[in-house]
Design a protein around this motif. Structure first.
Motif, short mmCIF file in Angstrom:
data_model
loop_
_atom_site.label_atom_id
_atom_site.label_comp_id
_atom_site.label_asym_id
_atom_site.label_seq_id
_atom_site.Cartn_x
_atom_site.Cartn_y
_atom_site.Cartn_z
N ASP A 265 -2.92 3.82 11.53
CA ASP A 265 -2.95 5.17 10.75
C ASP A 265 -1.60 5.77 10.88
O ASP A 265 -1.56 6.42 11.78
CB ASP A 265 -4.27 5.84 11.36
CG ASP A 265 -4.55 7.20 10.65
OD1 ASP A 265 -3.92 7.34 9.79
OD2 ASP A 265 -5.22 8.10 11.35
N HIS B 41 0.66 8.84 9.34
CA HIS B 41 0.76 10.01 8.62
C HIS B 41 1.97 10.76 8.44
O HIS B 41 2.46 11.20 9.70
CB HIS B 41 -0.52 10.83 8.91
CG HIS B 41 -0.54 12.11 8.05
ND1 HIS B 41 -0.99 12.01 6.68
CD2 HIS B 41 -0.44 13.40 8.62
CE1 HIS B 41 -0.99 13.23 6.35
NE2 HIS B 41 -0.72 14.11 7.43
N GLY C 198 3.94 14.23 7.25
CA GLY C 198 3.36 15.61 6.57
C GLY C 198 4.17 16.72 7.44
O GLY C 198 5.12 16.50 8.35
N TRP D 4 2.65 11.11 12.44
CA TRP D 4 1.85 10.99 13.31
C TRP D 4 1.29 9.17 13.45
O TRP D 4 1.22 8.69 12.24
CB TRP D 4 0.45 11.41 13.09
CG TRP D 4 0.35 12.97 13.22
CD1 TRP D 4 0.08 13.73 14.61
CD2 TRP D 4 0.95 14.09 12.26
NE1 TRP D 4 0.37 14.83 14.44
CE2 TRP D 4 0.62 15.29 13.19
CE3 TRP D 4 1.26 14.13 11.17
CZ2 TRP D 4 0.98 16.64 12.68
CZ3 TRP D 4 1.66 15.40 10.48
CH2 TRP D 4 1.56 16.79 11.01
N ARG E 110 0.62 2.33 -0.08
CA ARG E 110 0.51 3.81 0.30
C ARG E 110 1.29 4.85 -0.18
O ARG E 110 1.23 5.86 -0.63
CB ARG E 110 0.96 3.71 1.73
CG ARG E 110 -0.30 2.92 2.63
CD ARG E 110 0.02 2.94 4.08
NE ARG E 110 -0.74 1.91 5.01
CZ ARG E 110 -1.21 1.98 6.03
NH1 ARG E 110 -0.91 3.14 6.88
NH2 ARG E 110 -2.03 1.30 6.65
#
Ligand code: DC
Length: 229
Positions: free
Chosen positions: A73, A75, A77, A87, A122
């Protein structure tokens, strides 16, 4: 986030180039000035390289790396203070992905075709959401070939090695400048010669040599092109 003209989908800016050419610093500022999302695609590859190192995965095992990406996972941002953060599986790995051992393995991780396919899916999905400034190696050539604005940043090897040295020193790592130079040359070679989506300048990209330019000069050049159209 709304771009200056309000036509978010038209605001897609691709920034490519080799390590240390200034892409992420410049792309982040351009995104902030235009009110667009910024996506550092290198950070995504770095996060996967970190996961491989943390799990003791053999980075030569391409199949396992693809599985690892499916499980990951990742991320990229901003935190509430508008600082860029990365993350991995819910953990803040913003600093960890800049460690020298990640530096040393990421090009190999990024050379695996299945890893690239997963990352590109993605990245394209994020671009679909609207205006974005995306930096990487293959954004203008492969990820977003229809991007209306494409820039290819370059700089001399000396300037790029000196920037990496400063960046690492600021994070408390002391790496021999000669070793850094060799690493950059090796990474350039790997990034440029891999079979899938190698580092290349798109024919319709505007090339900016940043060796003698300040960050704000490069940002202003890009903004002039984007706003001028
Ligand atoms: O820009 P960077 O140094 O954080 O990139 C890390 C590595 O990931 C680098 O070896 C090139 C690779 N990369 C890539 O192959 N494609 C991208 N779009 C972004 C980075």
């Amino acid at each position: 986030m709304q771009g200056e003209t309000g036509k978010r989908s038209a605001w897609v800016v691709a920034v490519d180039g080799p390590a240390g050419a200034g892409k992420s610093t410049v792309a982040r500022l351009v995104a902030s000035r235009l009110g667009l999302l910024y996506l550092d695609t290198g950070a995504m590859y770095r996060a996967l390289a970190l996961k491989a190192l943390a799990t003791g995965t053999d980075v030569a095992d391409a199949l396992r790396l693809v599985e690892l990406l499916q499980e990951a996972d990742i991320h990229v941002g901003e935190d509430p203070n508008r600082q860029l953060r990365v993350w991995l599986d819910g953990q803040d790995v913003t600093d960890a992905i800049r460690r020298p051992e990640v530096h040393a393995t990421v090009a190999q991780v990024a050379s695996v075709p299945g890893v690239r396919a997963g990352m590109v899916d993605r990245q394209r999905a994020l671009a679909e959401l609207g205006g974005v400034v995306m930096d990487g190696r293959d954004i203008g050539t492969y990820v977003l070939p229809n991007a209306p604005f494409k820039f290819f940043l370059t700089a001399s090897l000396e300037a790029r090695a000196a920037r990496r040295h400063r960046e690492l020193a600021a994070r408390g790592f002391s790496v021999d400048p000669g070793v850094l130079r060799q690493e950059i040359v090796a990474r350039d070679r790997m990034d440029s010669t891999r079979a899938v989506a190698p580092l290349q300048c798109a024919p319709d990209a505007q090339v900016i040599d940043t060796t003698e330019l300040s960050v704000s000069q490069v940002v202003d050049q890009i903004l002039a092109v984007v706003r001028g159209r």
